[in-house]
Scaffold this active site. Structure first.
Site, PDB file in Angstrom:
ATOM      1  N   SER A  95     -23.092 -13.930  15.793  1.00 34.80           N
ATOM      2  CA  SER A  95     -24.163 -14.913  15.898  1.00 34.80           C
ATOM      3  C   SER A  95     -25.525 -14.221  15.967  1.00 34.80           C
ATOM      4  O   SER A  95     -25.819 -13.378  15.133  1.00 34.80           O
ATOM      5  CB  SER A  95     -23.893 -15.787  17.126  1.00 34.80           C
ATOM      6  OG  SER A  95     -24.595 -16.978  17.045  1.00 34.80           O
ATOM      7  N   ASP A 218     -19.117 -23.523   8.923  1.00 32.11           N
ATOM      8  CA  ASP A 218     -19.846 -23.131  10.132  1.00 32.11           C
ATOM      9  C   ASP A 218     -21.209 -23.814  10.094  1.00 32.11           C
ATOM     10  O   ASP A 218     -22.034 -23.490   9.250  1.00 32.11           O
ATOM     11  CB  ASP A 218     -19.990 -21.601  10.154  1.00 32.11           C
ATOM     12  CG  ASP A 218     -20.735 -21.106  11.384  1.00 32.11           C
ATOM     13  OD1 ASP A 218     -21.248 -21.943  12.155  1.00 32.11           O
ATOM     14  OD2 ASP A 218     -20.804 -19.869  11.575  1.00 32.11           O
ATOM     15  N   HIS A 246     -17.946 -21.675  14.427  1.00 32.96           N
ATOM     16  CA  HIS A 246     -18.893 -20.569  14.546  1.00 32.96           C
ATOM     17  C   HIS A 246     -18.310 -19.375  15.308  1.00 32.96           C
ATOM     18  O   HIS A 246     -18.938 -18.343  15.393  1.00 32.96           O
ATOM     19  CB  HIS A 246     -20.163 -21.067  15.251  1.00 32.96           C
ATOM     20  CG  HIS A 246     -21.266 -20.062  15.266  1.00 32.96           C
ATOM     21  ND1 HIS A 246     -21.784 -19.490  14.125  1.00 32.96           N
ATOM     22  CD2 HIS A 246     -21.965 -19.511  16.302  1.00 32.96           C
ATOM     23  CE1 HIS A 246     -22.753 -18.649  14.453  1.00 32.96           C
ATOM     24  NE2 HIS A 246     -22.878 -18.630  15.771  1.00 32.96           N
TER      25      HIS A 246
END
Lengths: 265, 487
Positions: A95, A218, A246
């Protein structure tokens, strides 16, 4: 300031192996790698850490000026590599930490041997020139509202009031000590910094061999964004995982492990 | 679970007991929403209560991702926080998630979820109970809004108080500039702050902090044209430059920002009655926008700073007035005395010589008498300027009174002092523009030299009396002479 304590750095695995450094994203802590990291302990030196403000990091080290951009986190990462004296390190960032790795590796590539970017996004907000990050500024404000709605009851001074038990503050304390603990004020600031950053210009400067792990469906880092990152980082490879959402490191750890192993082979 | 515990309740109305025997009905019409999803969030089953609350039909929801029902902000939270914790702990409680109803309105909910495995792990699913949190949310919103308001004004007040205390503690312009830079950096979480002040020639000079590299690159040496601080100074207004927005208008500066890892700078002018006296430049590592309240705080801090700066400069001027001669700008009698005491003390410690030179003008009275005091004053100013340039760096020249000047020369022995004195005499003897040739000005000079090494200590007074007597010896010897004595 002791770097290893500040970032709650945990080292395990094979000291003679090529180092693998795992970094967690917004919202959680190094716990995010619980299902992935152990698989590499036989052949690799495995390094886990928490960003300042998350997990078991030293909250006193949270300097709002320093962490007002991702550069502050990137500087911490470089310090960790330096302190552990790691060479040819494989950095695995999930991320927002994907971009933290990009910033660190473009600022000082010497200790990086490879980058694995899991669900990267260099900019979450759409721009006026046709770039699609997936979100609007209003959406990001909505995230801050969602954080408020969730963390209000967590903050140490208000938790007992919300719980209706002002005489039993330990109820509130239990909440704040929960998993993936984050400080509410810091979470808010980190969210703002994460989701309003624009690091598209930094991708081109990456000289480290890079693997992009892109999930199917995602919403945080859509396929279009993964393609953009892949296009911009010279010579990068992209693997699209069957995993949805995610957090493939939790929902599909085997697939993540396999993709990293393939890349390093 | 035993069979007995599954019996309907035995109290209450018989009809009610009959209805509660249906678990289907309990599920469908429970006072909270129920939902089961696959691990990836795809909705498998949802109860009637949730459908009633949200206005969807079961067909619309089953098979679609639960995340699609959330607002975008709520979805980011769900993906980055709710799902990871659910995965790691197996359960989450009271997560606040905003659900979008079919009509587009928002239903604030609190969600409890558990991760369940059945048939030995072959089936995995997430079960959730969803509560309508409208009233809690309203209450919390108010609480939060009130708290934010209080925090904001408190923060604001605290920033101003801290800055004010730091300004008061600053005794010099440099210390003030440091305090101002630090206050701005802390108040706005800037990665760096630089303070520029307008110098006597009207140009901006960096006094404290580090400006982005861009400043150095974008402007020719010592100039700040084409920089945010220059434009803020000119316009007198707070100015924000984002790197992405100045790529075309200021490409060099934008490139400098990139190298310095800066995305946004904000330049705040320090406004005083006479115009802007300086600019504070704060830089940020990411693109920042500033709302009206924040800009007001920049302005308030800057206002406070310019008042403090005016006070510090006034104080410096007063101190200067107390130590320097107003007519010539040279040291006055007080400063000369203090300095001579210091020099003698350190000369005694280090065993080095000290020379005191007394300069008395010849022919000055005639200028005053014939041409008036204005001409006399201009002669004194001219002589002072010549003295200031003829002495060595580190020497101190001062006006003792009337047409008598002193020069303190640290470390000068007899020969050096005599050479300095002759140089001064030569400079003063050059004709002064605007003064007729029949009114020549020259200098009678007396020099007293204290050896320092091995000799007995000498007082400032004794050194002065000796130099003054030597000067009179020059006067009586025919003027325009140097007399040197050892003390």
């Amino acid at each position: 300031m002791q770097v290893l304590e500040r970032n709650n750095v945990k080292v395990s695995g094979n000291p003679a192996g090529r180092p693998l450094v795992f970094a967690h994203g917004f919202g959680c802590s190094q716990e995010m790698w619980r299902l992935v990291a152990p698989a590499f302990e036989r052949d690799h030196l495995v390094v886990l850490f928490d960003h300042v403000g998350a997990g078991g990091s030293d909250l006193r080290a949270y300097d709002r000026s320093k962490y007002d951009s991702l550069h502050g986190y990137a500087d911490d990462l470089l310090q960790i590599l330096e302190t552990l004296d790691l060479e040819d390190a494989v950095y695995v960032g999930h991320s927002v930490s994907a971009m933290v790795g990009v910033l660190a590796a473009t600022n000082d590539p010497r200790r990086f041997g490879a980058l694995v970017l899991v669900g990267p996004s260099p900019r979450y907000i759409d721009d006026d020139l046709g770039y699609r990050g997936g979100f609007s500024q209003a959406d990001i404000d909505g995230l801050l509202d969602a954080l408020d709605a969730n963390y209000l009851g967590w903050s140490s001074d208000l938790a007992p009031v919300i719980m209706g038990n002002p005489d039993q503050p330990q109820l509130g304390e239990e909440l704040t000590a929960s998993f993936c603990s984050v400080d509410p004020a810091i979470a808010r600031h980190f969210a703002r910094v994460t989701f309003t950053s624009d690091n598209r210009d930094d991708l081109k400067a990456v000289v480290t061999p890079t693997l992009i792990l892109q999930c199917t469906d995602d919403v945080i880092a859509p396929r279009e964004v993964g393609d953009y990152v892949h296009r911009e980082i010279p010579g990068s490879r992209m693997v699209v995982l069957a995993a949805t959402g995610h957090c493939p490191n939790l929902s599909s750890p085997g697939e993540v492990i396999e993709a990293i192993e393939d890349f390093l082979r | 679970m035993t069979t007995a515990s599954m019996e309907p309740p035995t109290t209450g109305a018989p009809d009610a007991a009959g209805i509660e025997s249906s678990f289907e009905d309990l599920y469908e019409h429970a006072p909270c929403g129920h939902m089961s999803t696959a691990p990836d969030g795809t909705i498998l089953r949802v109860n009637s209560t949730f459908l009633e609350w949200t206005g969807y039909s079961a067909d619309q929801l089953v098979g679609t991702p639960f995340g699609d029902l959330l607002t975008p902000g709520g979805r980011i939270f769900a993906e980055t926080r709710y799902l990871p914790v659910l995965r790691l702990e197996g359960a989450v409680k009271e997560v606040a998630l905003p659900v979008r109803r079919a009509d587009g309105s928002i239903l604030p909910t609190l969600v409890n979820s558990v991760f369940v495995e059945q048939s030995g792990g072959a089936v995995q699913l997430i079960r959730s109970a969803i509560f309508d949190a409208t009233s809690r949310q309203d209450y919390e919103r108010e609480l939060l809004a009130a708290r934010r308001m209080a925090e904001t004004s408190e923060e604001r007040l605290r920033a101003l108080q801290r800055a004010s205390a730091a300004f008061i503690a600053s005794g010099s312009v440099d210390a003030f500039a440091e305090a101002l830079g630090a206050s701005m950096r802390d108040a706005f979480e800037a990665s760096a702050a630089a303070v520029f002040l307008v110098d006597e020639s009207g140009t901006l000079e960096l006094v404290a902090g580090t400006p982005p590299e861009a400043v150095v690159d974008a402007a020719p040496e010592g100039e700040h044209d084409g920089t945010p601080e220059a434009e803020a100074l000119r316009s007198g207004r707070v100015l924000v430059w984002s790197r992405s927005r100045i790529l075309e208008s200021h490409p060099t500066y934008a490139a400098g920002m990139k190298r310095a890892r800066i995305e946004t700078v904000i330049a705040t002018p320090l406004l005083s009655g006479a115009g802007a006296s300086g600019v504070v430049l704060c830089s940020f590592g990411r693109e920042r926008a500033f709302d009206g309240r924040t800009v007001e705080l920049y302005e308030a801090l800057a206002r406070q700073a310019s008042e403090a700066l005016a006070r510090i400069r006034l104080q410096a001027r007063l101190e200067r007035m107390a130590l320097y001669d107003q007519l010539t700008g040279l040291a006055n009698r007080q400063l000369l005395k203090a300095r001579l005491g210091e020099v003698l003390a350190s000369a005694q410690r280090e065993g080095v010589p000290t020379a005191l030179i007394v300069v008395d003008l010849d022919g000055f009275k005639a200028v005053n008498d014939r041409l008036g005091h204005v001409a006399g004053d201009s002669v004194l100013r001219e002589v002072a300027a010549r003295l200031a340039t003829a002495i060595r760096p580190g020497d101190l020249a001062g006006r003792f009174g009337g047409d008598e000047f002193l020069v303190i020369c640290e470390g000068a022995g007899t020969q050096a002092a005599a050479a300095i004195a002759d140089r001064l005499r030569g400079e003063i003897g050059v004709a002064i523009p605007g003064i007729p040739e029949d009114l020549p000005i020259s200098a009678s000079i007396g020099v007293a030299v204290h050896d320092g090494a091995g000799s007995a200590p000498v007082t400032a007074d004794r050194l002065f009396v000796a130099a003054d007597s030597a000067m009179f010896a020059s006067k009586h010897g025919g003027r325009d002479l140097t007399t040197v004595v050892a003390v």
